[in-house]
Write an enzyme that holds these catalytic residues in place. Structure first.
Site, PDB file in Angstrom:
ATOM      1  N   LYS A 125       0.984  -1.190   0.163  1.00 43.41           N
ATOM      2  CA  LYS A 125      -0.103  -0.186   0.101  1.00 43.41           C
ATOM      3  C   LYS A 125       0.865   1.293  -0.173  1.00 43.41           C
ATOM      4  O   LYS A 125       1.907   1.160   0.193  1.00 43.41           O
ATOM      5  CB  LYS A 125      -0.681  -0.081   1.039  1.00 43.41           C
ATOM      6  CG  LYS A 125      -1.843  -1.111   1.526  1.00 43.41           C
ATOM      7  CD  LYS A 125      -2.647  -1.163   2.850  1.00 43.41           C
ATOM      8  CE  LYS A 125      -3.586  -2.017   2.978  1.00 43.41           C
ATOM      9  NZ  LYS A 125      -4.952  -1.453   1.685  1.00 43.41           N
ATOM     10  N   ARG A 162     -10.438 -11.415   1.609  1.00 47.12           N
ATOM     11  CA  ARG A 162     -11.334 -11.968   0.990  1.00 47.12           C
ATOM     12  C   ARG A 162     -10.434 -13.918   1.335  1.00 47.12           C
ATOM     13  O   ARG A 162     -11.337 -14.530   1.328  1.00 47.12           O
ATOM     14  CB  ARG A 162     -11.544 -11.928  -0.208  1.00 47.12           C
ATOM     15  CG  ARG A 162     -10.445 -11.904  -0.980  1.00 47.12           C
ATOM     16  CD  ARG A 162     -10.971 -11.002  -2.370  1.00 47.12           C
ATOM     17  NE  ARG A 162     -11.112  -9.724  -1.821  1.00 47.12           N
ATOM     18  CZ  ARG A 162     -11.131  -8.795  -3.040  1.00 47.12           C
ATOM     19  NH1 ARG A 162     -11.792  -9.716  -4.163  1.00 47.12           N
ATOM     20  NH2 ARG A 162     -11.269  -7.281  -2.444  1.00 47.12           N
TER      21      ARG A 162
HETATM   22  N1  BES Z   1      -8.296  -4.052   4.601  1.00 42.36           N
HETATM   23  C1  BES Z   1      -8.673  -2.724   2.841  1.00 42.36           C
HETATM   24  C2  BES Z   1      -9.155  -1.906   3.005  1.00 42.36           C
HETATM   25  C3  BES Z   1      -9.600  -0.866   3.222  1.00 42.36           C
HETATM   26  C4  BES Z   1      -9.688   0.075   2.726  1.00 42.36           C
HETATM   27  C5  BES Z   1     -10.125  -1.283   5.011  1.00 42.36           C
HETATM   28  C6  BES Z   1      -9.557   1.269   3.241  1.00 42.36           C
HETATM   29  C7  BES Z   1     -10.391   0.238   5.372  1.00 42.36           C
HETATM   30  C8  BES Z   1      -9.822   1.216   4.612  1.00 42.36           C
HETATM   31  C9  BES Z   1      -8.460  -4.482   2.292  1.00 42.36           C
HETATM   32  O1  BES Z   1      -7.638  -5.556   3.032  1.00 42.36           O
HETATM   33  C10 BES Z   1      -7.735  -4.153   0.645  1.00 42.36           C
HETATM   34  O2  BES Z   1      -6.791  -3.840   0.468  1.00 42.36           O
HETATM   35  N2  BES Z   1      -8.839  -4.200  -0.449  1.00 42.36           N
HETATM   36  C11 BES Z   1      -7.818  -3.418  -1.528  1.00 42.36           C
HETATM   37  C12 BES Z   1      -9.039  -4.720  -2.252  1.00 42.36           C
HETATM   38  C13 BES Z   1      -7.965  -4.481  -3.928  1.00 42.36           C
HETATM   39  C14 BES Z   1      -6.556  -4.688  -3.667  1.00 42.36           C
HETATM   40  C15 BES Z   1      -9.367  -5.605  -4.813  1.00 42.36           C
HETATM   41  C16 BES Z   1      -8.837  -2.161  -2.488  1.00 42.36           C
HETATM   42  O3  BES Z   1      -9.848  -2.041  -1.253  1.00 42.36           O
HETATM   43  O4  BES Z   1      -8.245  -1.137  -2.462  1.00 42.36           O
HETATM   44 MN    MN Z   2      -5.586  -5.077   1.752  1.00 40.40          MN
END
Ligand code: BES
Ligand code: MN
Ligand code: ZN
Length: 523
Positions: free
Chosen positions: A301, A375
């Site tokens: 990230k 997931r």
């Molecule tokens: N934990 C994150 C989602 C999230 C984002 C929670 C903002 C709280 C605040 C999750 O694991 C994630 O990184 N999701 C990705 C999925 C994508 C790679 C398909 C996302 O939402 O960007």
């Molecule tokens: Mn994630």
């Protein structure tokens, strides 16, 4: 906080502060019962104390209109407590459960500022309020306690704050059972929410998957639940490729935490309601995403805001809090809580984009993005939950940024297959004010998640409908016969802004919602 009920006359009851809820009509405060109380009080002011003031004049010229959530302190030497705190409730017909919580929250904050340790609460009469005493007490307790949710526990050299410890509801008649139940429910709901907030706020170097398991075990022991924790060897034996893959890039190994609440003899078949009508106690599984830190893994990230990913176990915290509430209320349900806990980190052994893993249900998944990790761990946990064939499965997860984009932070996304279950969660969301918004989930979403080199892939093609495609992925791990609902709480689980009943940080979102949903399902 300690909550008690007394039936001594309000004006004569000793305390540091007497809270008086005041309703409003035509933008004016309804002061009749307050003025009667002050007039009727036989409490003798201490000799030499200030002369009587014209209470009505002070209130109306002071600008108090009883607008919802407004508060107004005024001194009244005719009452033993001295200080009155008028709490604006707004018009009778517009009062909501959340307004009661917010008013209580503001009152608690003000009582703390006034260094009042003993607070008395006058109960609104049935002619001014449409809710019963049980509901009022439940929401009042929640609001007051949640507003003063502890923060800053890791700051050193901080003096313990004084805060209103002793609260007394002033009952009109002999101590009503109703009121006692309301207080008990309020305390249980609050404790579950506070547990969830505390866990979400913990730094990720403190709250590792193993530490999460210890906390869960401690709660289970205190509340009489059973608790089993599976480590890496057992996860391997069960073939939980999803949880193992997410955890393999971290030096803090993953865990699967399982808690159980079983109906005791008398609460079971003989209990009233839907459960016994079917001759069967309902079985419910709650599954919560427990990523104790989500760096994104190899699909790292961006740095800005990455600290907030300590809250990526918000779903796990919510189901644990809900389990505590269900246990404290002794609800007639067979409840299983399943928490896959892992830390998503990028080391030399970490899972890589293009790796294909095999999940507990035998399906193969290509990991196209290691940041879509929630997931993967939930899939194995959902499969585990399904082994017992429960009547309902509900999962809660901070799953997608897409859901935050779609719904913002005041609503969780709600998806799933069980119509009655979806309706129940909507009702519970309205009552707890942990609100949900139903999003569609259809087979076309499922098709997007089909893989090229494997059965499934962990991300869809583009950015479209990310909350739904994530849910569709999970759907592959739930049996057709089970009613299943998925809550994407990525938006409401954490807040950088304080509200009347929540300091900034973890909100505990989901604990009260899920417990209330269980309560509705078994009643
Ligand atoms: N934990 C994150 C989602 C999230 C984002 C929670 C903002 C709280 C605040 C999750 O694991 C994630 O990184 N999701 C990705 C999925 C994508 C790679 C398909 C996302 O939402 O960007
Ligand atoms: Mn994630
Ligand atoms: Zn995540």
């Amino acid at each position: 906080m300690r909550w008690t009920i007394t039936r001594t006359a309000p004006a004569e009851t000793s305390g540091d502060l007497l809270v008086f809820p005041v309703f409003q009509k035509d933008d004016k405060p309804l002061l009749k019962s307050l003025l009667e109380l002050a007039k009727g009080g036989t409490h003798k002011p201490a000799p030499g104390s200030s002369p009587m003031v014209d209470l009505k004049k002070v209130i109306t010229t002071g600008g108090f209109s009883a607008k919802a959530e407004s508060i107004f302190p005024v001194f009244c030497s005719r009452t033993a407590a001295g200080w009155l705190l008028l709490a604006g409730m707004g018009p009778t017909g517009e009062l909501t459960l959340e307004t009661i919580r917010k008013v209580a929250g503001k009152v608690a904050t003000q009582a703390k500022a006034m260094k009042a340790a003993r607070v008395l609460v006058h109960l609104p009469g049935p002619q001014e309020m449409l809710f019963d005493d049980r509901t009022f007490a439940r929401c009042w307790v929640e609001g007051a306690e949640l507003a003063l949710s502890p923060t800053g526990v890791l700051k050193t050299g901080k003096k313990k704050d004084s805060y209103p410890r002793n609260w007394k509801f002033l009952a009109r008649e002999s101590i009503p059972k109703d009121l006692q139940i309301g207080v008990h429910e309020g305390e249980a709901y609050t404790a579950g929410c506070l547990l969830a907030r505390e866990l979400v706020n913990m730094p990720p170097n403190y709250l590792t998957p193993n530490e999460f398991a210890s906390r869960a075990r401690k709660m289970a022991r205190a509340e009489g639940l059973s608790c089993t924790v599976l480590g890496v060897p057992q996860l391997k034996k069960l073939g939980m490729g999803g949880i193992l893959a997410v955890g393999q890039g971290s030096s803090n190994p993953p865990r699967l935490i399982v808690l159980e609440h079983k109906v005791s003899g008398k609460g079971g078949a003989s209990s009233k309601g839907k459960a016994s009508a079917k001759g069967k106690v309902p079985s419910i599984a709650l599954v919560g995403k427990g990523v104790t830190f989500d760096s994104g893994g190899i699909s790292l990230k961006p740095g800005a805001g990455m600290d907030e990913m300590k809250a990526d176990m918000g779903g796990a915290a919510a189901v644990l809090g809900a389990a505590q509430i269900v246990a404290r209320l002794g609800l007639p349900v067979n409840l299983q809580v399943i928490i896959p806990a892992a830390e998503n980190m990028p080391d030399g052994g970490a899972v890589k984009p293009a790796d294909v893993i095999t999940m507990a249900n035998g399906k193969t998944v290509e990991v196209l993005n290691t940041d879509a990790e929630g997931r993967l761990i939930l899939a194995d946990a959902l499969w585990y939950a399904g082994r017992r064939k429960p009547d309902y499965i509900i999962d809660a997860a901070t799953l997608t940024g897409a859901c935050v984009v779609a719904l913002g932070s005041h609503f969780a996304g709600l998806m799933g297959t069980g119509g009655e279950l979806i309706e129940t969660l909507r009702q519970a969301g309205g009552e707890t004010f942990e609100r949900v918004w139903h999003l569609p989930l259809v087979k076309e979403h499922k098709e997007i998640m089909e893989g090229t080199w494997s059965d499934l892939q962990n991300i869809g093609g583009g950015r479209e409908g990310g909350a739904m495609t994530a849910a569709a992925f999970l759907w592959n791990f739930v049996s057709e016969e089970t009613a299943w609902a998925h809550l994407d709480i990525a938006g409401p689980a954490y807040s950088n802004k304080a509200s009347a009943i929540c300091p900034k940080g973890g909100t505990g979102f989901g604990a009260r919602l899920l417990a209330r949903a269980v309560q509705i399902l078994v009643s």
